[in-house]
Scaffold this motif. Structure first.
Motif, short mmCIF file in Angstrom:
data_model
loop_
_atom_site.label_atom_id
_atom_site.label_comp_id
_atom_site.label_asym_id
_atom_site.label_seq_id
_atom_site.Cartn_x
_atom_site.Cartn_y
_atom_site.Cartn_z
N THR A 1 -5.04 4.80 -1.00
CA THR A 1 -4.27 6.05 -1.01
C THR A 1 -5.04 7.25 -0.48
OG1 THR A 1 -4.95 6.41 -3.31
CG2 THR A 1 -2.83 5.33 -2.96
N SER B 1 -9.13 4.43 -2.91
CA SER B 1 -8.24 5.12 -3.84
C SER B 1 -8.93 6.35 -4.45
CB SER B 1 -7.73 4.16 -4.91
OG SER B 1 -6.89 3.18 -4.31
N GLU C 1 -13.23 -7.23 -6.81
CA GLU C 1 -12.23 -6.80 -5.85
C GLU C 1 -12.46 -5.35 -5.46
OE1 GLU C 1 -10.59 -9.75 -8.70
OE2 GLU C 1 -11.28 -7.68 -8.95
N TRP D 1 -7.57 -1.09 -7.50
CA TRP D 1 -7.08 -2.09 -6.55
C TRP D 1 -5.74 -2.64 -7.04
CZ3 TRP D 1 -6.51 -7.34 -7.89
CH2 TRP D 1 -7.05 -7.71 -9.13
N GLY D 2 -5.13 -3.46 -6.23
CA GLY D 2 -3.82 -4.01 -6.57
C GLY D 2 -2.73 -3.40 -5.72
N HIS D 3 -3.01 -2.22 -5.17
CA HIS D 3 -2.06 -1.60 -4.24
C HIS D 3 -2.82 -1.12 -3.02
CE1 HIS D 3 -3.52 2.40 -5.30
NE2 HIS D 3 -3.23 2.19 -6.58
N ALA D 4 -2.10 -0.73 -2.00
CA ALA D 4 -2.73 -0.24 -0.79
C ALA D 4 -3.54 1.01 -1.09
CB ALA D 4 -1.66 0.08 0.26
N ARG E 1 4.58 5.96 -0.12
CA ARG E 1 3.17 5.80 0.22
C ARG E 1 2.92 6.04 1.70
NH1 ARG E 1 3.24 6.03 -4.58
NH2 ARG E 1 2.00 4.85 -6.04
N VAL F 1 -10.63 -2.38 -2.82
CA VAL F 1 -9.27 -2.17 -2.34
C VAL F 1 -9.04 -2.89 -1.02
CG1 VAL F 1 -9.70 -0.05 -1.02
CG2 VAL F 1 -7.49 -0.36 -2.18
N ASN G 1 -5.89 -8.50 -3.78
CA ASN G 1 -4.51 -8.77 -3.37
C ASN G 1 -3.63 -7.56 -3.63
OD1 ASN G 1 -5.07 -11.45 -2.65
ND2 ASN G 1 -4.75 -12.17 -4.74
N TYR G 2 -2.71 -7.28 -2.72
CA TYR G 2 -1.72 -6.24 -2.94
C TYR G 2 -0.60 -6.83 -3.79
CZ TYR G 2 -3.99 -3.49 0.72
OH TYR G 2 -4.89 -2.78 1.47
#
Length: 357
Positions: free
Chosen positions: A146, A158, A251, A141-144, A221, A253, A257-258
């Motif tokens: 994939t 992800s 958390e 997590w932490g990014h959108a 992305r 995904v 938070n992003y």
């Protein structure tokens, strides 16, 4: 260009010390990264250091962090890595869980809020060296997201790796280590850095059509990785997200938070003492009997040998130890830029590298 593993590890060590890691942490992370390269998983090797440097600059990866150990709940152990380097945080968490596994013959570990833990198979190997069967499930997590769930054009989770190992003579044999996507995102990075296309079926574009161009996926992305095995890998990926993110962590995904350049992991691990079932030697004998039975089968006409999970990595490691690790020029350039960003001399660091012919 191929470089000696020892020289790559020294470069990694110097960069990590430049990040502010103490000698112990730098050695753990460098060893982990180069072992990933040796195993053929360049997606999780020395090429990760530029991303780690960016995260340190952003305050989202903390060298020399002290994890938080929550009170025991039976055989369950929960550890908050507090965004420390996942390579060291995971080992500390597993050491903590081993105490429960020795007492109860089983332990369930939740490692949350960790920096990138890198190659998950490393933890199956570590547990096997301590005599434990282990299963590990990791979300990101932490990014959108994939990876596109089966039937979807849009990413929903992800790469969500799984690793399983059974100890035989202190080694994980066999040892399964796989992403629930067709490939790890880092392999798209490697292909992009080499200027290569990716195989058909790895990724889709943002309209849902298959593509072999890694650029939009890695740089912008745009598009998504595919799940391996269609609905089967997709289903596994979903449950990894739930076990690691919703149960062990706080958390998923979908809810985390992003954070620009953010990559955080939660890990759900099950550790089993095989001696709770039977004599260790008897179990190992049965495992090896089955192992050899599979190996002794008739290979397909186009196949030289039936390989068990973990054997391709062993073969690759033997070859790369003897003949060097192939690292593309773009990755070397990125490493030297990262070194410069952290006030290291890239010329001196580059001189550490030993080319193999």
């Amino acid at each position: 260009m191929k470089y000696s593993p020892d020289s790559l590890e020294e470069v990694a060590l110097q960069i990590l010390l430049g990040f502010g890691c103490d000698a112990n942490e730098a050695a753990i992370v460098a060893d982990h990264l180069i072992r990933a390269n040796l195993a053929g998983h360049d997606s999780h090797g020395i090429g990760m250091l530029p991303m780690y440097g960016q995260q340190i600059e952003d305050g989202n990866l903390i060298p020399n962090q002290t994890p938080e150990f929550f009170p025991a709940a039976g055989a369950i152990r929960v550890v908050d890595a507090r965004r420390g380097f996942g390579h060291r945080m995971a080992l500390l968490a597993l050491d903590h869980a081993f105490e429960a596994a020795r007492e109860h013959n089983v332990a369930v570990l939740g490692l949350r809020n960790s920096g990138h833990v890198s190659r998950t198979g490393n933890y199956s190997e570590y547990c096997a060296s301590k005599g434990f069967i282990s299963l590990h499930f990791v979300n990101v997590w932490g990014h959108a997201p994939t990876v596109a769930p089966f039937g979807s054009c849009d990413p929903g989770f992800s790469t969500n790796p799984i690793s399983i190992g059974i100890p035989v003579n202190g080694e994980a044999r066999p040892m399964l280590d796989l992403a629930t996507s067709t490939v790890a995102l880092g392999k798209v990075r490697v292909a992009h850095n080499k200027g290569e296309k990716v195989p058909h079926g790895w990724i889709i574009d943002d309209a849902g059509s298959p593509t072999t161009d890694p650029g939009p996926m890695w740089l912008e992305r745009k598009g998504a990785l595919t799940a391996f095995g269609e609905h089967k890998g997709s289903g596994l990926g979903l449950f990894v997200e739930l076990l690691a993110g919703a149960v062990a962590g706080k958390e998923t995904v979908a809810t985390g938070n992003y954070i620009p350049r953010g990559v955080f992991n939660n890990m759900f691990s099950i550790l089993i003492n095989p001696q709770g079932f039977d004599d260790q030697a008897a179990i190992e004998a049965r495992v090896l009997e089955f192992y050899q039975a599979i190996k002794g089968g008739n290979p397909l006409p186009a196949t030289d040998e039936i390989l068990m999970p973990g054997e391709p990595e062993e073969r690759k490691a033997a070859d790369r130890t003897a003949n060097g690790v192939d690292v593309d020029n773009e990755t070397i350039s990125q490493l030297m830029q990262t070194a410069s960003d952290f006030k290291l001399d890239p010329v001196s660091l580059g001189n550490v590298l030993v080319e193999c012919t």
